[in-house]
Scaffold this motif. Structure first.
Motif, PDB file in Angstrom:
ATOM      1  N   LYS A 125       0.807  -1.229   0.000  1.00 43.16           N
ATOM      2  CA  LYS A 125       0.000   0.000   0.000  1.00 43.16           C
ATOM      3  C   LYS A 125       0.840   1.279   0.000  1.00 43.16           C
ATOM      4  N   LYS A 126       2.104   1.204   0.438  1.00 46.47           N
ATOM      5  CA  LYS A 126       2.943   2.422   0.442  1.00 46.47           C
ATOM      6  C   LYS A 126       3.600   2.667  -0.908  1.00 46.47           C
ATOM      7  N   LYS A 127       4.280   1.622  -1.423  1.00 41.49           N
ATOM      8  CA  LYS A 127       5.037   1.806  -2.667  1.00 41.49           C
ATOM      9  C   LYS A 127       4.232   1.437  -3.902  1.00 41.49           C
ATOM     10  N   LYS A 128       3.037   0.931  -3.698  1.00 42.30           N
ATOM     11  CA  LYS A 128       2.145   0.541  -4.801  1.00 42.30           C
ATOM     12  C   LYS A 128       2.699  -0.606  -5.643  1.00 42.30           C
ATOM     13  N   GLY A 129       3.660  -1.352  -5.087  1.00 41.16           N
ATOM     14  CA  GLY A 129       4.195  -2.502  -5.815  1.00 41.16           C
ATOM     15  C   GLY A 129       3.207  -3.657  -5.801  1.00 41.16           C
ATOM     16  N   LEU A 130       3.285  -4.518  -6.814  1.00 44.23           N
ATOM     17  CA  LEU A 130       2.421  -5.691  -6.895  1.00 44.23           C
ATOM     18  C   LEU A 130       3.259  -6.942  -6.651  1.00 44.23           C
ATOM     19  N   TRP A 131       2.686  -7.874  -5.917  1.00 43.53           N
ATOM     20  CA  TRP A 131       3.371  -9.101  -5.526  1.00 43.53           C
ATOM     21  C   TRP A 131       2.475 -10.298  -5.817  1.00 43.53           C
ATOM     22  N   LEU A 132       3.050 -11.337  -6.373  1.00 44.55           N
ATOM     23  CA  LEU A 132       2.368 -12.614  -6.487  1.00 44.55           C
ATOM     24  C   LEU A 132       3.113 -13.576  -5.570  1.00 44.55           C
ATOM     25  N   LEU A 189      -1.818  -9.716 -15.176  1.00 50.21           N
ATOM     26  CA  LEU A 189      -1.680 -11.160 -15.362  1.00 50.21           C
ATOM     27  C   LEU A 189      -2.773 -11.777 -16.236  1.00 50.21           C
ATOM     28  N   LYS A 190      -3.753 -10.965 -16.631  1.00 50.58           N
ATOM     29  CA  LYS A 190      -4.835 -11.409 -17.516  1.00 50.58           C
ATOM     30  C   LYS A 190      -5.751 -12.460 -16.895  1.00 50.58           C
ATOM     31  N   VAL A 191      -5.717 -12.613 -15.573  1.00 49.96           N
ATOM     32  CA  VAL A 191      -6.617 -13.536 -14.891  1.00 49.96           C
ATOM     33  C   VAL A 191      -7.366 -12.799 -13.788  1.00 49.96           C
ATOM     34  N   GLY A 192      -8.545 -13.318 -13.459  1.00 50.21           N
ATOM     35  CA  GLY A 192      -9.369 -12.686 -12.440  1.00 50.21           C
ATOM     36  C   GLY A 192      -9.400 -13.475 -11.150  1.00 50.21           C
ATOM     37  N   GLN A 193     -10.300 -13.081 -10.276  1.00 46.21           N
ATOM     38  CA  GLN A 193     -10.435 -13.689  -8.968  1.00 46.21           C
ATOM     39  C   GLN A 193     -10.599 -15.205  -9.072  1.00 46.21           C
ATOM     40  N   GLY A 194      -9.906 -15.922  -8.189  1.00 46.45           N
ATOM     41  CA  GLY A 194      -9.975 -17.372  -8.188  1.00 46.45           C
ATOM     42  C   GLY A 194      -9.014 -18.022  -9.159  1.00 46.45           C
ATOM     43  N   CYS A 195      -8.333 -17.214  -9.965  1.00 47.65           N
ATOM     44  CA  CYS A 195      -7.421 -17.757 -10.983  1.00 47.65           C
ATOM     45  C   CYS A 195      -5.972 -17.311 -10.791  1.00 47.65           C
ATOM     46  N   ALA A 196      -5.658 -16.665  -9.681  1.00 45.37           N
ATOM     47  CA  ALA A 196      -4.267 -16.237  -9.456  1.00 45.37           C
ATOM     48  C   ALA A 196      -3.359 -17.449  -9.629  1.00 45.37           C
ATOM     49  N   VAL A 242       5.419  -7.299 -11.715  1.00 41.32           N
ATOM     50  CA  VAL A 242       4.965  -8.057 -10.554  1.00 41.32           C
ATOM     51  C   VAL A 242       6.158  -8.776  -9.940  1.00 41.32           C
ATOM     52  N   LYS A 243       6.383  -8.548  -8.640  1.00 41.60           N
ATOM     53  CA  LYS A 243       7.453  -9.264  -7.926  1.00 41.60           C
ATOM     54  C   LYS A 243       6.886 -10.610  -7.499  1.00 41.60           C
ATOM     55  N   PHE A 244       7.714 -11.651  -7.608  1.00 42.59           N
ATOM     56  CA  PHE A 244       7.239 -13.007  -7.352  1.00 42.59           C
ATOM     57  C   PHE A 244       7.907 -13.607  -6.123  1.00 42.59           C
ATOM     58  N   VAL A 245       7.085 -13.984  -5.145  1.00 43.20           N
ATOM     59  CA  VAL A 245       7.562 -14.617  -3.917  1.00 43.20           C
ATOM     60  C   VAL A 245       7.180 -16.094  -3.986  1.00 43.20           C
ATOM     61  N   LEU A 246       8.165 -16.960  -3.777  1.00 44.95           N
ATOM     62  CA  LEU A 246       7.967 -18.395  -3.929  1.00 44.95           C
ATOM     63  C   LEU A 246       8.350 -19.128  -2.651  1.00 44.95           C
ATOM     64  N   ASP A 247       7.453 -19.977  -2.192  1.00 44.64           N
ATOM     65  CA  ASP A 247       7.733 -20.871  -1.072  1.00 44.64           C
ATOM     66  C   ASP A 247       8.909 -21.755  -1.491  1.00 44.64           C
ATOM     67  N   GLU A 272      -8.981  -6.862  -8.177  1.00 45.93           N
ATOM     68  CA  GLU A 272      -9.055  -7.753  -9.327  1.00 45.93           C
ATOM     69  C   GLU A 272      -8.644  -7.037 -10.613  1.00 45.93           C
ATOM     70  N   ALA A 273      -8.965  -5.752 -10.739  1.00 45.49           N
ATOM     71  CA  ALA A 273      -8.612  -4.996 -11.955  1.00 45.49           C
ATOM     72  C   ALA A 273      -7.102  -5.014 -12.193  1.00 45.49           C
ATOM     73  N   ALA A 274      -6.315  -4.895 -11.133  1.00 42.33           N
ATOM     74  CA  ALA A 274      -4.849  -4.911 -11.281  1.00 42.33           C
ATOM     75  C   ALA A 274      -4.373  -6.288 -11.743  1.00 42.33           C
ATOM     76  N   MET A 275      -4.999  -7.334 -11.207  1.00 43.46           N
ATOM     77  CA  MET A 275      -4.618  -8.687 -11.615  1.00 43.46           C
ATOM     78  C   MET A 275      -4.993  -8.933 -13.075  1.00 43.46           C
ATOM     79  N   LEU A 276      -6.152  -8.476 -13.472  1.00 46.96           N
ATOM     80  CA  LEU A 276      -6.566  -8.625 -14.872  1.00 46.96           C
ATOM     81  C   LEU A 276      -5.635  -7.859 -15.802  1.00 46.96           C
ATOM     82  N   GLU A 277      -5.229  -6.660 -15.377  1.00 48.20           N
ATOM     83  CA  GLU A 277      -4.351  -5.841 -16.214  1.00 48.20           C
ATOM     84  C   GLU A 277      -2.960  -6.472 -16.353  1.00 48.20           C
TER      85      GLU A 277
END
Length: 170
Positions: free
Chosen positions: A55-62, A99-106, A119-124, A92-97
């Motif tokens: 919310k501060k830097k407006k970065g997106l994370w998956l 990653l081209k997928v909507g809710q339930g499809c991340a 999008v920054k990617f965090v992996l277990d 959801e709008a950010a995810m659609l823009e």
């Protein structure tokens, strides 16, 4: 673009990388709990995926983690250096823009749509270092689950320009 077309695009992308996949079609699911009866026979690690924003830097994370691991957003925010309380679910709008997928499809497989990686990617870390035969994600639709070998998944990420931030979610 319809999820079936995006799935075909993804399958073509993976085929061009010589990445072999296994795929299970199932009814549309919106939670890991709904999905598990359809995939529990598979050998490997099933994932859950969270699309978040800082919310501060407006970065997106998956974030992709093993389905049975809890994710504490405050702890994760501290580990990622964005400050406790600053990670939220993205709209959801950010995810659609991005990653081209909507809710339930991340899905981490949607990173091939993030052409100029935003999008920054965090992996277990367990998903790639836990000795799993395959790791499973939605293939651009929540009506199927696709498995890749961990080493192929890492190659896919490299090809998409996403360097995963490995985290422990024990």
């Amino acid at each position: 673009m319809a999820s079936s077309e995006l799935r075909k695009e993804l399958e073509e992308y993976l085929k061009n990388l010589n990445i072999e996949t296994v795929c299970v079609d199932h009814p549309e699911v919106f939670t890991v709990e709904e999905m598990m009866p359809h995939v529990q026979h598979l050998s490997g690690a099933v994932t859950k995926n969270l699309f978040l924003k800082d919310k501060k830097k407006k970065g997106l994370w998956l974030v992709s983690v093993r389905h049975d691991r809890p994710v504490n957003l405050n702890d994760l925010a501290k580990k990622l250096g964005v400050g406790s309380g600053n990670l939220r679910f993205a709209e959801e709008a950010a995810m659609l823009e991005k990653l081209k997928v909507g809710q339930g499809c991340a899905t981490a497989l949607a990173l091939f749509c993030d052409a100029e990686p935003k999008v920054k990617f965090v992996l277990d870390g367990d998903l790639v270092n836990g000795g799993h035969e395959r790791v499973y994600f939605h293939p651009m639709t929540n009506a199927a689950t696709m498995g890749l070998r961990p080493e192929d998944f890492l190659r896919f990420l490299k090809e998409t320009g996403h360097d995963p931030i490995l985290q422990s979610f024990d």
